[in-house]
Write an enzyme that holds these catalytic residues in place. Structure first.
Site, PDB file in Angstrom:
ATOM      1  N   LYS A  86       1.309  -1.172  -0.434  1.00 25.87           N
ATOM      2  CA  LYS A  86       0.170   0.357   0.169  1.00 25.87           C
ATOM      3  C   LYS A  86       0.842   0.997   0.300  1.00 25.87           C
ATOM      4  CE  LYS A  86      -3.562   2.643   0.439  1.00 25.87           C
ATOM      5  NZ  LYS A  86      -3.324   4.017   0.706  1.00 25.87           N
ATOM      6  N   GLU A 140       1.143   7.040  -6.046  1.00 26.22           N
ATOM      7  CA  GLU A 140       0.251   7.936  -6.861  1.00 26.22           C
ATOM      8  C   GLU A 140       0.241   9.168  -6.370  1.00 26.22           C
ATOM      9  OE1 GLU A 140      -3.487   9.226  -3.264  1.00 26.22           O
ATOM     10  OE2 GLU A 140      -3.134   6.526  -4.488  1.00 26.22           O
TER      11      GLU A 140
END
Length: 468
Positions: free
Chosen positions: A183, A190
């Site tokens: 993550k 991102e």
């Protein structure tokens, strides 16, 4: 009295929406929040839902089927430790705590070790997709004891996003902190995606003076091709949104990009592992320099530089920027997945990179059409050292690198900062270079510090008395 199948601790928006998501799949859910008011608010706003409120930790824990499955959605750090400590007196051996927060992976490794020693299971779980994803289906990255994961897998599978081929966007990642590590790297990617898009926007504004409507149309076209993704999709909408005064909203938003630290964690881990995560790290630094607004305004009145000149043919330049953006994105993912490989080796996680790419295809912020290309690359060669070497990505690099070089050259000549585009070119050229000037650095290190060096023409470790 019947017991609930799962409990959720933390009724802020992510915890609330995950609880509602779980309930909507047919499960009964106990809910608890440290402040009673939050719990009451959730129940009042969702009448008729199978959410059962509890106002003490003891009652909450005792309301659950065994082995208990408890999802923590609390503030990462000390808040997570405090929540775990409050639960432990009422837990039994074999109970499962799932931490769905944005937790630093080293904290997850520690908690997994400590709780395992006490007979409890701990599953550190990355959850991506924001508020909407939590409610409708996020991408889920669980790590921890495999047998404990199997006990929660049916629930996680039902609440996860579903890709176009019908596969749920959840898979067991690996032991202890593996889920939260993946993550974390997802968040780093991102950051890279967002900065690359911002630089493309800056080039189209600075080089072609495109209007907001033209920008929206350009991004709409891009979203119908290779660049199809959630971030490109929302960006086209952002360009045409107006405020109550009729102004384009994006044009009046202050140019200071905030961050929550997860991009920084990714870069820090890269340094620990010796991984050249240059593009993603530049995206973190770009946010930092954006926050120096007052300094930048002052410097703009003192420091000189070129004024941007028109970039030439509109259609040609737009296509160059599109190609540069796509190749930059590929470099960013190549760096991110290279770091996952290094972390897997360091922490003995045995990560499945193709499966990781698959669960990013829906639900999460970086969801994009080209993630299937990554899955395909690892299916063809699970041991590939770097995604740039995969046939599809090599072909794109061959065809698109000139556009990336042209765009970066234009930006440099015209004073338009493009740190991630520049990092993409530098990484690509460094990675494909059979010889780099690091030989000189080794000579310097040996000169001032007797750090020794190796030679290309003979075996061994050498030191030279450079002043003799």
């Amino acid at each position: 009295m019947s017991k609930q199948q799962i409990g959720v601790v933390g009724m802020a928006v992510m915890g609330r929406n995950l609880a509602l998501n779980i309930e909507s799949r047919g499960y009964t859910v106990s809910v608890f929040n440290r402040s009673r008011e939050k719990t009451e608010e959730v129940i009042a706003e969702n009448p008729g839902k199978k959410l059962v409120p509890y106002y003490t930790v003891k009652e909450f824990v005792e309301s659950l089927e065994t082995p208990r499955r408890i999802l923590l959605m609390v503030k990462a750090g000390a808040g997570t430790d405090a929540a775990i400590d409050s639960l432990k007196p009422y837990l039994e051996k074999g109970d499962i705590i799932i931490d769905g927060g944005n937790t630093f992976f080293q904290d997850t490794i520690r908690r997994n070790r400590e709780l395992s020693a006490e007979g409890f299971n701990f599953i550190g779980t990355g959850v991506s997709g924001g508020e909407e994803g939590a409610l409708k289906g996020p991408s889920i990255m669980p790590g921890g004891q495999k047998d404990a994961y199997e006990l929660v897998a049916p629930i996680l599978t039902k609440i996860a996003a579903v890709a176009e081929d019908g596969e749920p966007c959840v898979t067991y990642i690996g032991a202890d902190g593996a889920g939260h590590y993946v993550k974390m790297v997802h968040n780093g990617i991102e950051y890279g995606d967002m900065q690359l898009i911002a630089e493309a926007y800056s080039l189209l504004k600075g080089g072609l003076n495109l209007s907001n409507e033209e920008l929206a149309n350009t991004f709409t076209e891009w979203n119908n091709g290779e660049l199809s993704s959630y971030l490109i999709d929302i960006t086209k909408d952002i360009f045409t949104k107006k405020d109550e005064d009729g102004n384009y909203l994006v044009d009046v938003i202050l140019d200071e990009a905030a961050n929550k630290g997860t991009g920084k964690w990714t870069s820090q881990s890269a340094l620990d592992l010796g991984e050249p995560l240059s593009l993603i790290t530049e995206s973190v630094f770009a946010r930092y320099i954006s926050s120096l607004k007052a300094q930048r305004v002052a410097a703009s009145k003192v420091l000189s530089g070129p004024k941007a000149q028109p970039a030439g043919d509109k259609a040609e330049f737009i296509e160059k920027v599109r190609r540069a953006l796509y190749l930059g994105k590929i470099v960013s993912y190549a760096q991110g997945f290279s770091q996952l490989r290094a972390a897997s080796d360091e922490y003995h996680w045995d990560l499945n990179y193709g499966e990781i790419a698959k669960i990013f295809r829906a639900g999460c912020i970086i969801r994009a059409q080209f993630l299937q290309k990554i899955t395909d690359a690892y299916a063809e060669n699970a041991d590939i050292a770097n995604l740039l070497l995969a046939p599809y990505f090599k072909k794109i690099a061959d065809e698109y690198q000139q556009a990336l070089r042209d765009v970066v050259a234009y930006a440099v000549q015209n004073g338009i900062p493009v740190p991630t585009f520049s990092a993409a070119v530098a990484y690509y050229d460094s990675y494909r270079a059979a010889v780099l000037p690091a030989n000189l650095i080794q000579a310097q290190r040996d000169y001032f510090g007797a750090h020794t060096y190796k030679r290309t023409d003979k075996e061994g470790i050498f030191h030279t008395e450079w002043l003799e």
